[in-house]
Design an enzyme around this catalytic site. Structure first.
Site, PDB file in Angstrom:
ATOM      1  N   ARG A  17       4.279  38.934   0.104  1.00 44.98           N
ATOM      2  CA  ARG A  17       3.607  37.900  -0.680  1.00 44.98           C
ATOM      3  C   ARG A  17       2.107  38.158  -0.632  1.00 44.98           C
ATOM      4  O   ARG A  17       1.487  37.942   0.418  1.00 44.98           O
ATOM      5  CB  ARG A  17       3.903  36.512  -0.107  1.00 44.98           C
ATOM      6  CG  ARG A  17       5.348  36.057  -0.293  1.00 44.98           C
ATOM      7  CD  ARG A  17       5.492  34.599   0.083  1.00 44.98           C
ATOM      8  NE  ARG A  17       6.870  34.129   0.034  1.00 44.98           N
ATOM      9  CZ  ARG A  17       7.462  33.678  -1.066  1.00 44.98           C
ATOM     10  NH1 ARG A  17       6.800  33.643  -2.209  1.00 44.98           N
ATOM     11  NH2 ARG A  17       8.700  33.245  -1.020  1.00 44.98           N
ATOM     12  N   HIS A  27      15.984  27.238   7.260  1.00 44.14           N
ATOM     13  CA  HIS A  27      15.035  28.336   7.216  1.00 44.14           C
ATOM     14  C   HIS A  27      14.026  28.088   8.332  1.00 44.14           C
ATOM     15  O   HIS A  27      13.364  27.078   8.302  1.00 44.14           O
ATOM     16  CB  HIS A  27      14.309  28.402   5.877  1.00 44.14           C
ATOM     17  CG  HIS A  27      13.355  29.558   5.835  1.00 44.14           C
ATOM     18  ND1 HIS A  27      13.717  30.786   5.373  1.00 44.14           N
ATOM     19  CD2 HIS A  27      12.081  29.669   6.257  1.00 44.14           C
ATOM     20  CE1 HIS A  27      12.694  31.612   5.493  1.00 44.14           C
ATOM     21  NE2 HIS A  27      11.690  30.951   6.025  1.00 44.14           N
ATOM     22  N   ASP A  47       0.815  -1.226   0.000  1.00 43.42           N
ATOM     23  CA  ASP A  47       0.000   0.000   0.000  1.00 43.42           C
ATOM     24  C   ASP A  47       0.846   1.273   0.000  1.00 43.42           C
ATOM     25  O   ASP A  47       0.316   2.376   0.064  1.00 43.42           O
ATOM     26  CB  ASP A  47      -0.942   0.006   1.221  1.00 43.42           C
ATOM     27  CG  ASP A  47      -0.171   0.045   2.534  1.00 43.42           C
ATOM     28  OD1 ASP A  47       1.080  -0.076   2.505  1.00 43.42           O
ATOM     29  OD2 ASP A  47      -0.805   0.200   3.586  1.00 43.42           O
ATOM     30  N   GLY A  48       2.167   1.122  -0.035  1.00 42.45           N
ATOM     31  CA  GLY A  48       3.037   2.297  -0.077  1.00 42.45           C
ATOM     32  C   GLY A  48       3.657   2.655   1.266  1.00 42.45           C
ATOM     33  O   GLY A  48       4.541   3.497   1.344  1.00 42.45           O
ATOM     34  N   GLU A  49       3.181   1.988   2.345  1.00 43.43           N
ATOM     35  CA  GLU A  49       3.745   2.258   3.667  1.00 43.43           C
ATOM     36  C   GLU A  49       5.225   1.900   3.696  1.00 43.43           C
ATOM     37  O   GLU A  49       5.632   0.934   3.060  1.00 43.43           O
ATOM     38  CB  GLU A  49       3.015   1.367   4.678  1.00 43.43           C
ATOM     39  CG  GLU A  49       2.619   2.041   5.938  1.00 43.43           C
ATOM     40  CD  GLU A  49       1.772   1.104   6.787  1.00 43.43           C
ATOM     41  OE1 GLU A  49       2.315   0.110   7.292  1.00 43.43           O
ATOM     42  OE2 GLU A  49       0.558   1.358   6.923  1.00 43.43           O
ATOM     43  N   ASP A  70      15.157  39.736   0.218  1.00 40.54           N
ATOM     44  CA  ASP A  70      14.169  40.101   1.242  1.00 40.54           C
ATOM     45  C   ASP A  70      14.911  40.314   2.552  1.00 40.54           C
ATOM     46  O   ASP A  70      16.114  40.021   2.646  1.00 40.54           O
ATOM     47  CB  ASP A  70      13.051  39.054   1.371  1.00 40.54           C
ATOM     48  CG  ASP A  70      13.566  37.663   1.699  1.00 40.54           C
ATOM     49  OD1 ASP A  70      14.623  37.552   2.353  1.00 40.54           O
ATOM     50  OD2 ASP A  70      12.914  36.682   1.302  1.00 40.54           O
ATOM     51  N   ARG A  86       9.099  26.134   6.868  1.00 51.04           N
ATOM     52  CA  ARG A  86       8.730  27.512   6.545  1.00 51.04           C
ATOM     53  C   ARG A  86       7.579  28.035   7.389  1.00 51.04           C
ATOM     54  O   ARG A  86       7.405  29.225   7.543  1.00 51.04           O
ATOM     55  CB  ARG A  86       8.411  27.640   5.054  1.00 51.04           C
ATOM     56  CG  ARG A  86       9.705  27.796   4.269  1.00 51.04           C
ATOM     57  CD  ARG A  86       9.453  27.963   2.808  1.00 51.04           C
ATOM     58  NE  ARG A  86       9.122  26.711   2.199  1.00 51.04           N
ATOM     59  CZ  ARG A  86       9.024  26.544   0.880  1.00 51.04           C
ATOM     60  NH1 ARG A  86       9.218  27.551   0.073  1.00 51.04           N
ATOM     61  NH2 ARG A  86       8.736  25.372   0.383  1.00 51.04           N
ATOM     62  N   LYS A 138      10.272  42.442   0.533  1.00 49.57           N
ATOM     63  CA  LYS A 138       9.361  41.614  -0.263  1.00 49.57           C
ATOM     64  C   LYS A 138       8.055  41.429   0.489  1.00 49.57           C
ATOM     65  O   LYS A 138       8.046  41.408   1.718  1.00 49.57           O
ATOM     66  CB  LYS A 138      10.071  40.273  -0.463  1.00 49.57           C
ATOM     67  CG  LYS A 138       9.250  39.096  -0.863  1.00 49.57           C
ATOM     68  CD  LYS A 138      10.135  37.869  -1.034  1.00 49.57           C
ATOM     69  CE  LYS A 138       9.956  36.887   0.097  1.00 49.57           C
ATOM     70  NZ  LYS A 138      10.741  35.649  -0.072  1.00 49.57           N
ATOM     71  N   GLY A 177      10.421  32.717  -7.504  1.00 51.39           N
ATOM     72  CA  GLY A 177       9.745  34.016  -7.542  1.00 51.39           C
ATOM     73  C   GLY A 177      10.536  35.125  -6.850  1.00 51.39           C
ATOM     74  O   GLY A 177      10.631  36.247  -7.356  1.00 51.39           O
TER      75      GLY A 177
END
Ligand code: R5P
Length: 291
Positions: A188, A125, A33-35, A162, A91, A186, A219
Site C-alpha cells: 500500500r 483481522h 447531545d447524541g450520547e 495478499d 486493522r 500487495k 481495492g
C-alpha cells in the site's frame, strides 16, 4: 438469552433462532447531545447470556457493545459471552511506524474491562486476534459457508490477493476441492491504496476464486481481478467474510470484472444495496454452535 446492539439485531435474531433461545430486551436511546443510553429490561440475574455486536464505524457500535456488556453484568448476569461477528478497529494490529500504537489491544482490553467473561469472533483481522484478549477467545470461520455457496469451483484457481490471505486461500482450496492456489503480494503506497507486486506466472485456468477476510474499499480485490483478467481468466468469483464496502466497493468490483461475490452477514447490508450476483450467507447457525 441473546442481547444485541441495534446494529446487529437482524443477525442476533438468526443466532437466537438457531440456538433456540430468546432475544433479550435492551433499550438503546440517545440523549439530546447524541450520547448513548442503554437499559436492560429482561431479567438476567444469575443467567448466562450473550452480548452480540459487530463494531465497524461509527465508533458508537463499540460504545453500544461495551455498554451492553456492562449493563448485563451490573444487572446480575452470571456470565456474559461477547460475540463480535465483525471485529472493527482491528486493522491497527501492530506497530509499523514510530508513533503508532496497537488499537486492537485496546479494543480487546475494553471488552474485558466492560465485564465479558468470554469472546467469540468470526474471521477476525488479523487471524490471530484471539491472542490479544485477556479472556478466553475463540475465532469461528465462515469459510466453509462461503465455499459452499460457490458450486463447482473444483477447477478454479484459488487466489489470495495478499500474503495475509494465504492461509485462508489454502483452506478454501481444500474445501472447494481445488488444486491450484496462487498468492499475490500487495503493498500500500498510501492507506487505502493498493498495488500488486509482479507475481510468478499465473497457471492457466478458466476460472478463479479470490478469497479474503474483508472487502473494504475493494481495492485489494480489484487489483487481483485485474491481474487475473490480464492473465486471460474471465470467470472470476470473490468470497469474503466481511462486507465493509466503502467507496461503492461492490459496483467497482463488478465493473473490474468479477461475476459473483459471496459475503457473510456479519455486517448489516442495507436493503436494495446488493445486485443479483452478490450472495449473502448467514453466520447465524455458525455463531449459535459456539455459544
Ligand atoms: C488486509 O490485509 C485485509 O485482509 C483486506 O485485504 C483489506 O482490508 C481489504 O481492504 P480493501 O478492500 O480496502 O482493499
Amino acid at each position: 438469552m441473546i442481547f444485541s446492539t441495534p446494529f446487529s439485531m437482524p443477525l442476533a435474531r438468526k443466532v437466537a433462532r438457531a440456538a433456540q433461545t430468546a432475544v433479550g430486551r435492551a433499550e438503546f436511546r440517545n440523549f439530546a447531545d447524541g450520547e448513548r443510553y442503554v437499559r436492560i429490561s429482561s431479567n438476567v440475574r444469575g443467567r448466562s447470556v450473550a452480548a452480540l455486536g459487530s463494531t465497524p464505524p461509527p465508533a458508537e457500535n463499540w460504545i453500544d457493545l461495551l455498554f451492553l456488556i456492562r449493563a448485563l453484568k451490573e444487572n446480575g448476569a452470571r456470565r456474559v459471552t461477547a460475540v463480535l461477528p465483525y471485529l472493527g478497529y482491528a486493522r491497527q494490529d501492530h506497530v509499523e511506524r514510530r508513533g503508532e500504537f496497537v488499537a486492537l489491544r485496546l479494543a480487546a482490553d475494553l471488552i474485558a474491562a466492560a465485564g465479558a467473561d468470554r469472546v467469540i469472533l468470526v474471521d477476525p483481522h488479523p487471524s490471530g486476534a484471539s491472542r490479544f484478549f485477556r479472556l478466553p477467545a475463540t475465532a469461528a470461520t465462515a469459510l466453509p459457508l462461503l465455499c459452499a455457496a460457490l458450486p463447482s469451483a473444483r477447477e478454479a484457481l484459488v487466489v489470495a490477493p495478499d500474503r495475509g490471505a494465504a492461509a485462508r486461500a489454502r483452506e478454501a482450496a481444500g474445501l472447494l476441492g481445488a488444486r491450484q492456489v496462487v498468492i499475490f503480494r500487495k503493498f500500500r503506497p498510501r492507506p487505502n491504496e493498493v498495488r500488486l507486486l509482479p507475481s510468478a506466472a499465473i497457471p492457466g485456468a478458466k476460472s478463479a476464486v479470490i478469497i479474503d477476510d474483508m472487502i473494504d474499499t475493494g481495492g485489494t480485490v480489484i487489483a487481483a481481478v485485474k491481474r487475473l483478467r490480464a492473465a486471460g481468466i474471465r470467470d472470476i468469483k470473490v468470497a469474503s467474510t466481511h462486507p465493509v464496502l466503502s467507496r461503492n466497493a461492490i459496483r467497482r468490483i463488478r465493473a473490474a470484472g468479477a461475476n459473483q461475490i459471496v459475503v457473510a452477514d456479519t455486517i448489516g447490508l442495507r436493503a436494495g444495496r446488493l445486485p443479483k450476483n452478490v450472495r449473502v450467507v448467514t453466520v447465524g447457525a455458525l455463531i449459535a454452535k459456539f455459544l
